[in-house]
Write an enzyme that holds these catalytic residues in place. Structure first.
Site, PDB file in Angstrom:
ATOM      1  N   CYS A 164       7.892 -29.934 -40.391  1.00 42.54           N
ATOM      2  CA  CYS A 164       6.968 -28.638 -40.318  1.00 42.54           C
ATOM      3  C   CYS A 164       6.265 -28.152 -41.710  1.00 42.54           C
ATOM      4  O   CYS A 164       5.851 -27.081 -41.551  1.00 42.54           O
ATOM      5  CB  CYS A 164       7.762 -27.453 -39.708  1.00 42.54           C
ATOM      6  N   THR A 270      19.241 -28.838 -40.173  1.00 40.30           N
ATOM      7  CA  THR A 270      18.443 -27.919 -39.174  1.00 40.30           C
ATOM      8  C   THR A 270      18.626 -26.648 -39.535  1.00 40.30           C
ATOM      9  O   THR A 270      17.740 -25.622 -39.302  1.00 40.30           O
ATOM     10  CB  THR A 270      18.657 -28.340 -37.905  1.00 40.30           C
ATOM     11  N   THR A 305      12.706 -18.296 -33.966  1.00 39.02           N
ATOM     12  CA  THR A 305      14.109 -18.957 -33.692  1.00 39.02           C
ATOM     13  C   THR A 305      15.003 -17.737 -34.318  1.00 39.02           C
ATOM     14  O   THR A 305      14.620 -17.110 -35.333  1.00 39.02           O
ATOM     15  CB  THR A 305      14.364 -20.226 -34.364  1.00 39.02           C
ATOM     16  N   GLU A 312      14.420 -16.386 -43.158  1.00 43.11           N
ATOM     17  CA  GLU A 312      13.212 -16.445 -43.867  1.00 43.11           C
ATOM     18  C   GLU A 312      12.748 -14.868 -44.406  1.00 43.11           C
ATOM     19  O   GLU A 312      12.540 -14.631 -45.566  1.00 43.11           O
ATOM     20  CB  GLU A 312      12.054 -16.814 -42.959  1.00 43.11           C
ATOM     21  N   HIS A 335       4.299 -23.187 -32.474  1.00 39.73           N
ATOM     22  CA  HIS A 335       4.558 -24.018 -33.445  1.00 39.73           C
ATOM     23  C   HIS A 335       3.632 -25.355 -33.667  1.00 39.73           C
ATOM     24  O   HIS A 335       4.178 -26.221 -32.738  1.00 39.73           O
ATOM     25  CB  HIS A 335       6.127 -24.409 -33.435  1.00 39.73           C
ATOM     26  N   PHE A 395      12.689 -28.893 -41.055  1.00 34.92           N
ATOM     27  CA  PHE A 395      13.836 -29.736 -40.836  1.00 34.92           C
ATOM     28  C   PHE A 395      14.177 -30.542 -42.017  1.00 34.92           C
ATOM     29  O   PHE A 395      13.043 -30.950 -42.686  1.00 34.92           O
ATOM     30  CB  PHE A 395      14.023 -30.545 -39.546  1.00 34.92           C
TER      31      PHE A 395
END
Length: 408
Positions: A164, A270, A305, A312, A335, A395
């Site tokens: 990502c 993850t 999530t 974040e 996403h 990830f």
């Protein structure tokens, strides 16, 4: 060190097939998520939601011969790159092929449809579906390689396939290549195609939204009632150029890349690491020689999530120590995986140029666990600022932060 500017931009996303359409969709403040009845055939797949690129069709000159090594992700990336080069006024320029132009581009994976060709061989014990282009379509560097082949670039090729952060890492590495004198022009960005297996990956992690009956209300980053992400697709490209070269040829300059920071967690494949997320932002600020107070807007990774939003937002607050304005474009596009860093950087620069920043769609009540930031919600926000930051996390514990300066 040389200055690096953005002279061309393009995006293909659920918001639209070009930047103008995408910005208009942002102004509407409505998301692009839809219920996908074709996902009903997959048992034990909880989510039936996705955000697709509407009515995408490659231009007519992308004939069978041209696309024989391209899966959908390859086509998305090359079409986007072509539009960005046209926007920069560099199509047909000798600089593209004389070694002074490189490619820094990535995706989460190659075209997943091509993997089925190899799987069929193993099941049927017959080399029937495998062709000379099968591997090139599925290899992780397929976007960068196909861009290079199509435009006949002979400079550096940097495959930024970091899940990502592929798009943002592509831009960051391109910036460093020009800044340090290795190239004059870089085609940079990321792409990903929508595939049921990608949706399934996040579904098995219990990270997908299951609001199948109300797609217009999800995802909802940073909201206390969020229930997960929605997968999208697309491609985003920036043409980065050494400032003096751009100035000499009279190129329009959208922005200057002034900071890039990247770090890895080294802890979990993850699960996000707040402290290491924070370090990427700090590295970008240090590279830009800016204080946090000089940043007027932050484009969040903002996936919706439960763990990601909390980590974040708190990492961001720890860096800024104030309620910096922030919003998430993923609330519109879903996403887009390897594309998101580039798509969001392009849209953030356009928003900064127009001095209007989108709200996070569906954000009503900010989760108390999230950092104390100035979440733009409900309506867009008019902000005049020379500096914006765009952050992405992936990830593998891969963190990126880009800082752009908007010309007055």
């Amino acid at each position: 060190m040389r200055r690096v500017v953005v002279t061309g931009m393009s995006q293909i996303s659920p918001l639209g097939l070009n930047r103008e359409a995408a910005f208009e969709k942002l102004l509407s403040m409505k998301n692009c998520v839809r219920y996908m009845p074709e996902l009903e055939v997959y048992t034990r797949l909880n989510t039936k939601l996705a955000a697709i690129v509407p009515d995408f069709k490659a231009p007519a000159h992308f004939n069978r011969k041209v696309t024989r090594t391209m899966g959908r992700v390859g086509i998305l990336s090359v079409v986007s790159a072509e539009e960005a080069l046209q926007d920069a006024g560099l199509m047909g320029d000798s600089i593209i092929t004389d070694g002074r132009t490189g490619v820094s581009y990535g995706s989460s994976s190659g075209s997943l449809e091509s993997i089925i060709d190899f799987y069929s061989m193993m099941v049927e014990k017959e080399v029937r579906t495998v062709t000379s282009g099968s591997y090139v379509k599925m290899m992780p560097q397929t976007t960068a390689v196909n861009i290079s082949l199509y435009f006949k670039t002979t400079g550096r090729l940097i495959p930024s396939s970091t899940a990502c952060t592929s798009g943002s890492m592509g831009i960051g590495y391109a910036y460093e290549a020009i800044k340090n004198g290795y190239e004059t022009v870089m085609i940079a960005g990321g792409a990903d195609e929508l595939h049921p297996t990608q949706i399934a990956i996040f579904d098995t992690l219990y990270a997908t939204s299951q609001m199948n009956d109300s797609p217009e209300l999800t995802p909802k980053p940073f909201d206390k009632n969020r229930d997960g992400l929605v997968i999208g697709e697309g491609a985003g490209t920036m043409i980065l150029e050494e400032y003096e070269h751009a100035k000499k040829r009279g190129a329009k300059i959208y922005a200057e890349v002034v900071g890039f920071g990247t770090s890895t967690d080294g802890t979990h494949i993850t699960s996000p690491n707040q402290e290491r997320m924070k370090s990427a932002l700090e590295y970008a600020l240090k590279d830009a020689e800016l204080s946090p107070d000089e940043i007027g807007y932050v484009n969040a990774h903002g996936t919706a999530t439960l763990q990601g939003d909390v980590a974040e937002s708190n990492a961001t607050y720890e860096v800024f120590k104030r309620a910096v304005p922030i919003s998430s474009i993923k609330s519109y596009t879903g996403h887009t995986l390897g594309a998101c860093g580039a798509v969001e950087a392009v849209l953030s620069v356009d928003m900064a140029r127009k001095k209007w920043f989108c709200p996070t769609v569906n954000l009503e009540t900010v989760d108390d666990e999230c950092g104390k930031l100035d979440y733009i919600k409900g309506e867009g926000r008019e902000i005049k600022t020379p500096y914006i930051m765009s952050n992405n996390f992936a990830f593998g514990g891969i963190n990126t932060s880009l800082i752009f300066k908007i010309p007055e």
